[in-house]
Design a protein around this motif. Structure first.
Motif: not given
Length: 812
Positions: A469-478
């Motif tokens: 995939g081109g862009y991946e922004f994983a969960d940042s939690g708090a």
């Protein structure tokens, strides 16, 4: 040789002077001679201290070089205080407190003079003297070769320092000589040394090699300019600058250096132009301290033999690389510490095993129009305060293009990252960074992978053909709730699926959303699939039988107890294999070994043969040897040591992992040392892959005993300890005889006995090199033989091949 007469020829017209005459002593001839007279010295040995105070010519007979010896019992053999000419003399000094040749005044000329001495200096030039010295040789194993001091100058052309107990050429006290086409070698100190304010050294077309100190050492506000010079085969650094030193290197070559090729500190300034630096054991350029600066233009740094960055800039220093090439190195450029800075323009960084550009501890790197190719990591901005700019750069063929971690904040603009095996850009652990008009193509992972609440800015970026995939922004939690998320504006991708913006990003943002456990594989060395070991360390299945390899072992000089141990172990393994084939139980044999002993006793050679034996018996798949030391296993940061150790173990899979000076992994004052992490990782790997790799740890006997006593987990993994004893005089003699036979030399009658006596009295302290010492002795004999035979007009075959007792180096 008896003393001869001296013929004086008067060239003037005064009737009050004798035109010709023969004198029984040099002193009498000099007393009678006037300016312009020629003193021709007959062959012989003259035990006189000569002082030339008139502009005369003092020479030996034509066609008989070396036939005139000036050899007083003490004091200065030859002092020159006028614009005289001295040629074809052999000067011998015996006074350790005085030079053999002293030039104090005038503009004299010394031609074809050979100085063989054990004096404070071979030739010393001082005061207002400005001599021209041509084709002279100095052999002074007790002191300085040539010393130019106290404001003196002069030109030295085609001269040779054959040996020096201290520096080859020493300049101090505001002196300023020029060297042209000179050779300086076999010195115990630096090859060239300049120190002190207003001291200056210029060298053109010179060669400095086989020195025990630094090749070139400039210190204490001195300056030097070297053009078209070679510096190689030193024991210490190739070039050393310290305390406001200034050096210019143009069209020079620095190579085969076991330490730093160039090391500068304390506000020193170095300018390199069209200079090559290669085959260095530590850093190619090592730059330290505020105010210290390197400017390199059109230079090439390559072919490292160690595991250190090619260019190291720290403690507030500055480096500029313009139109340079750095390649075939472990790491290309490391800049660290607040205030440190590098500016790199139009430069190629390629064939880098680890990281091309590493920025940490608050340092800054500026790269413009650069090309990074074939590296594990293109650029890594590691921690808070670290940053800089990558502008108009291309990053091609890396594992990961750019990594930003732990609060680092670089600007990357108009850059292209092509074909990374993993992520094009990986940002984690609160890293920041601004990426403007950047493009990632052909990634094996994501184009941009941003995790852990990293506040990265992406504007007008483009991804193409990215596998995950081109862009991946994983969960940042708090952190996501607090707004700690990437800012993405006007970014595009060639993905067929629609792109949607993250909730925390502005509406103009474009983002491909998917949830992943993170990009562990983005960090070099941590891959989801193991990287195949490098082909260079995977030789084909050995063709030789164990009998052939044992034959080579038996042919080694000495090592009788070692040979017995290896044969016993080999026999146990072979019989165990046959018992298994017969359906019987075979005794468990631990194949890991401890080698103890001094350097040069053959530990590495035996380890290589042991691996080949095990491969021939089918115990190991390949039998190759991978040799490592502490620097190969211990990293600079938490977690990197385990990666390095795993990579070394993986390279040795199917063969032997040989850890030299293994005790360095557990220093006595370890504190928070990362060596323990390497030991723990190694112990686990040896247990998990006990049949895949044989591990041999080696080092000095006492240190290895301590190492094993404090690491019971390590000690339990090894079956036996093999001690390599120091070589005795007979063994060392045999090694020299083997070297002579291999290089087509012969020992003349009496030479073998002289060698035996030489090795008997040779000091054998902790630094004694054993086999290496024997080989160095042979090399020294060959060089002294060459100096002797070079004077023979038409040497015979015996002249060219026989080594005599007189060719032995002197004991210091």
């Amino acid at each position: 040789m008896a003393q001869g007469t001296v013929q004086v020829t008067h060239t003037g017209t005064s009737r009050w002077r004798r035109r010709t005459g023969e004198y029984a002593s040099l002193a009498a001839a000099l007393e009678a001679a006037a300016d312009g007279d020629v003193l021709t010295v007959a062959p012989g040995t003259y035990r006189e201290n000569l002082v030339l105070q008139r502009a005369v010519t003092l020479r030996g007979p034509e066609g008989s070089p070396g036939s005139v010896r000036i050899a007083p019992v003490d004091g200065v053999p030859l002092t020159v205080r006028a614009s005289a000419v001295v040629q074809d003399l052999h000067v011998e000094g015996q006074d350790a407190a005085a030079p053999a040749v002293l030039v104090e005044e005038g503009t004299p000329e010394l031609r074809d003079v050979r100085v063989v001495t054990r004096s404070a200096a071979g030739i010393e030039v001082r005061g207002s003297a400005r001599p021209t010295v041509r084709r002279c040789a100095v052999d002074n194993p007790a002191g300085i070769g040539i010393a130019v001091v106290d404001g003196a100058g002069g030109v030295f052309e085609e001269c040779e320092i054959v040996a020096a107990g201290q520096a080859g050429v020493a300049v101090r006290g505001g002196a300023h000589p020029r060297l042209e086409r000179c050779r300086v070698h076999h010195t115990s100190g630096s090859g060239l040394s300049a120190t002190g304010e207003n001291s200056a050294l210029e060298a053109v077309g010179c060669e400095i090699y086989e020195v025990r100190g630094s090749g070139v050492q400039i210190t204490g506000r001195a300056t030097a300019h070297l053009t078209d010079c070679d510096v190689h085969r030193t024991t210490a650094d190739g070039v050393t600058l310290d305390t406001d030193a200034v050096l210019t290197l143009a069209d020079c070559r620095i190579h085969d250096i076991p330490e730093n090729a160039v090391d500068l500190r304390s506000r020193s300034v170095l300018t390199l132009t069209r200079t090559t630096v290669r085959q260095f054991g530590r850093n190619g350029l090592s730059v330290w301290d505020p105010g210290t600066r390197v400017d390199a233009n059109q230079c090439e740094i390559f072919d490292s033999t160690g595991d250190y960055p090619a260019v190291w800039v720290s403690d507030g220093a500055t480096a500029v690389l313009d139109s340079c090439r750095v390649h075939d190195v472990p790491d290309a450029l490391f800049v660290l510490d607040r205030g440190s800075r590098v500016d790199v323009v139009d430069t190629d960084l390629s064939q880098v095993r680890n990281t091309a550009v590493s920025v940490s501890d608050g340092a800054t790197a500026q790269l413009d129009d650069c090309r990074i190719r074939d590296a594990a990591t293109g650029a890594w901005f590691r921690d808070h305060g670290s940053g800089g700019t990558l502008s108009n750069c291309t990053v091609d063929g890396t594992q990961t293009g750019v990594i930003v971690t732990k609060g680092a904040d670089p600007t990357v603009e108009r850059c292209t990252i092509d074909s990374p095996a993993e992520a094009g850009v990986y940002v984690s652990a609160g890293g920041r960074g601004s990426f403007l008009n950047c493009r990632v193509t052909g990634s094996g992972g994501y184009g941009f992978h941003v995790i852990d609440g990293s506040r990265t800015t992406l504007r007008k970026c483009r991804t193409e053909r990215c596998a995950r995939g081109g862009y991946e922004f994983a969960d940042s939690g708090a952190d996501a709730a607090s707004g700690a998320s990437p800012l993405v504006e006007d970014c595009t991708s060639d993905e067929s699926a629609g792109l949607r913006a993250p909730a925390a990003a502005p509406e103009t943002a474009v983002q491909t959303v998917s949830h992943s456990p993170g990009l562990l594989g983005a960090v070099p060395g941590q891959r989801t699939e193991p990287e195949p070991p490098a082909a260079a360390v995977e030789p084909e299945q050995p063709a030789r039988s164990s009998k052939d390899v044992l034959g080579e072992l038996d042919a080694l000089v000495g090592l009788d107890s070692v040979k017995r141990e290896v044969r016993a172990l080999t026999d146990m393994i072979e019989v165990g294999r046959r018992r298994q084939q017969a359906g019987l139980k075979a005794a468990s044999v631990k194949r890991h070994l401890v080698f103890t002993g001094s350097p040069g006793t053959g530990k590495t050679t035996v380890a290589r043969l042991y691996g080949e034996i095990l491969a021939s018996l089918g115990v190991l798949e390949k039998g190759h040897l991978v040799e490592v030391s502490r620097v190969d296993l211990v990293g600079e940061h938490i977690g990197s040591t385990a990666i390095r150790t795993q990579e070394a173990f993986e390279k040795a899979r199917g063969g032997v992992l040989f850890i030299d000076e293994a005790y360095a992994l557990s220093p006595e004052d370890a504190g928070r040392d990362f060596g323990k992490e390497a030991i723990d990782t190694l112990v686990k790997l040896m247990e998990d892959h006990r049949d895949a790799v044989v591990v041999i740890v080696a080092g000095y006997t006492a240190e290895m005993e301590r190492f094993l006593s404090v690491n019971p987990g390590v000690a339990s993994r090894f079956s036996r300890t093999i001690t390599f004893s120091d070589y005795g005089p007979e063994d060392l003699l045999r090694i020299v005889e083997q070297q002579a036979e291999e290089h087509e030399y012969r020992l003349a009658p009496g030479a073998a006995e002289a060698l035996r006596k030489y090795f008997t009295v040779l000091p054998k302290g902790p630094a004694f090199g054993n086999g290496r010492t024997a080989r160095q002795t042979f090399e020294a004999m060959v060089e002294r033989h060459a100096s002797r035979v070079a004077q023979v007009p038409e040497p015979s075959t015996d002249d060219l091949t026989l080594l005599y007792a007189e060719d032995l180096p002197e004991l210091l």
